[in-house]
Each structure stands twice: as C-alpha cells, then as structure tokens.
Design a protein around this motif. Structure first.
Motif, PDB file in Angstrom:
ATOM      1  N   VAL A  54       0.838  -1.206   0.000  1.00 57.43           N
ATOM      2  CA  VAL A  54       0.000   0.000   0.000  1.00 57.43           C
ATOM      3  C   VAL A  54       0.868   1.249   0.000  1.00 57.43           C
ATOM      4  N   ARG A  55       0.452   2.247  -0.769  1.00 56.61           N
ATOM      5  CA  ARG A  55       1.138   3.556  -0.778  1.00 56.61           C
ATOM      6  C   ARG A  55       0.743   4.297   0.497  1.00 56.61           C
ATOM      7  N   LEU A  56       1.396   3.977   1.587  1.00 57.86           N
ATOM      8  CA  LEU A  56       1.036   4.513   2.901  1.00 57.86           C
ATOM      9  C   LEU A  56       1.150   6.034   2.974  1.00 57.86           C
ATOM     10  N   GLU A  57       1.994   6.607   2.138  1.00 59.22           N
ATOM     11  CA  GLU A  57       2.146   8.065   2.143  1.00 59.22           C
ATOM     12  C   GLU A  57       0.881   8.772   1.656  1.00 59.22           C
ATOM     13  N   TRP A  58      -0.021   8.040   1.039  1.00 56.59           N
ATOM     14  CA  TRP A  58      -1.289   8.614   0.568  1.00 56.59           C
ATOM     15  C   TRP A  58      -2.428   8.420   1.568  1.00 56.59           C
ATOM     16  N   LEU A  59      -2.148   7.775   2.701  1.00 57.08           N
ATOM     17  CA  LEU A  59      -3.186   7.530   3.697  1.00 57.08           C
ATOM     18  C   LEU A  59      -3.010   8.470   4.880  1.00 57.08           C
ATOM     19  N   GLN A  60      -4.126   9.046   5.329  1.00 58.96           N
ATOM     20  CA  GLN A  60      -4.123   9.908   6.508  1.00 58.96           C
ATOM     21  C   GLN A  60      -5.184   9.400   7.477  1.00 58.96           C
ATOM     22  N   LYS A  61      -4.762   9.102   8.712  1.00 56.08           N
ATOM     23  CA  LYS A  61      -5.699   8.613   9.722  1.00 56.08           C
ATOM     24  C   LYS A  61      -6.830   9.606   9.929  1.00 56.08           C
ATOM     25  N   THR A  62      -8.028   9.067  10.122  1.00 58.68           N
ATOM     26  CA  THR A  62      -9.178   9.906  10.442  1.00 58.68           C
ATOM     27  C   THR A  62      -9.471   9.787  11.938  1.00 58.68           C
ATOM     28  N   GLU A  63     -10.241  10.733  12.431  1.00 60.44           N
ATOM     29  CA  GLU A  63     -10.701  10.623  13.814  1.00 60.44           C
ATOM     30  C   GLU A  63     -11.691   9.481  13.899  1.00 60.44           C
ATOM     31  N   ARG A  64     -11.650   8.774  14.996  1.00 61.15           N
ATOM     32  CA  ARG A  64     -12.580   7.658  15.186  1.00 61.15           C
ATOM     33  C   ARG A  64     -13.955   8.181  15.579  1.00 61.15           C
ATOM     34  N   THR A  65     -14.958   7.621  14.944  1.00 64.72           N
ATOM     35  CA  THR A  65     -16.344   7.948  15.253  1.00 64.72           C
ATOM     36  C   THR A  65     -16.813   7.034  16.395  1.00 64.72           C
ATOM     37  N   GLN A  68      -9.455   1.350  12.279  1.00 60.01           N
ATOM     38  CA  GLN A  68      -8.929   2.689  12.025  1.00 60.01           C
ATOM     39  C   GLN A  68      -9.164   2.995  10.553  1.00 60.01           C
ATOM     40  N   PHE A  69      -9.935   4.048  10.283  1.00 63.15           N
ATOM     41  CA  PHE A  69     -10.166   4.474   8.905  1.00 63.15           C
ATOM     42  C   PHE A  69      -9.124   5.493   8.497  1.00 63.15           C
ATOM     43  N   TYR A  70      -8.926   5.588   7.183  1.00 60.64           N
ATOM     44  CA  TYR A  70      -7.962   6.515   6.602  1.00 60.64           C
ATOM     45  C   TYR A  70      -8.600   7.224   5.423  1.00 60.64           C
TER      46      TYR A  70
END
Length: 93
Positions: free
Chosen positions: A30-41, A52-54
């Motif tokens: 996976v191109r991890l540099e293109w993923l940004q963690k989101t806040e958890r709902t 954990q969503f991204y």
C-alpha cells in the motif's frame, strides 16, 4: 489485484485475503504516504477489532474514509492483521 482511485494505484498485490466480500492488501503493498488517519467515530470505537479508517489523499484530492485497517483483530478476523481494505471511490480489481 490493484486498488485504484482517479487513475492512481494505491495498492498492488497478488497476496490478498478476502473477508466479508472485501479484499485486504498487505501493508507492504500500500502507498502509505497517501493515507491519513481519520478521527474515530463512536461507531469506530465500538468495533471489537479496533478499526482505524484513513482518508486517501492524492494530489490534494481527499477520498474520505476510503481505507481501513483493523489494529487489534479478534481471532475471527486475524487473517486481516497488518492489511488494508478499500471501498467507496477506491476500485479493487
């Protein structure tokens, strides 16, 4: 298989695990540099597998919550450990 969005390959691997109709790619593919963690709902926090969503962000275009990973999968989902799933605008084929 590849996971693509807007003509960009986010993940590429033949080492996939299918669970619940979703394909899970190894983190190394996976191109991890293109993923940004989101806040958890609240729903995320209720997930027994510690989901954990991204956001997938490429060239300034943000695809919200288009990727996820189970950070502490229970035995029934253990095969998804250290892998990412994709949906929404990300096409897996």
């Amino acid at each position: 298989m590849k996971a693509t969005v807007d003509g960009h390959t986010v993940a590429d691997s033949n080492d996939l695990v299918e669970v619940g109709g979703y394909q899970y790619f190894p983190a190394s593919a996976v191109r991890l540099e293109w993923l940004q963690k989101t806040e958890r709902t609240p729903s995320d926090l209720g997930c027994p597998h510690a989901v954990q969503f991204y956001d997938v962000v490429i060239n300034g275009t943000r695809h919200r919550r288009a990727a996820w990973q189970y950070e502490a999968p229970r035995p029934s989902m253990q095969q998804t450990a250290h892998r990412f799933g994709f949906w929404e605008n990300v096409k897996v084929a």
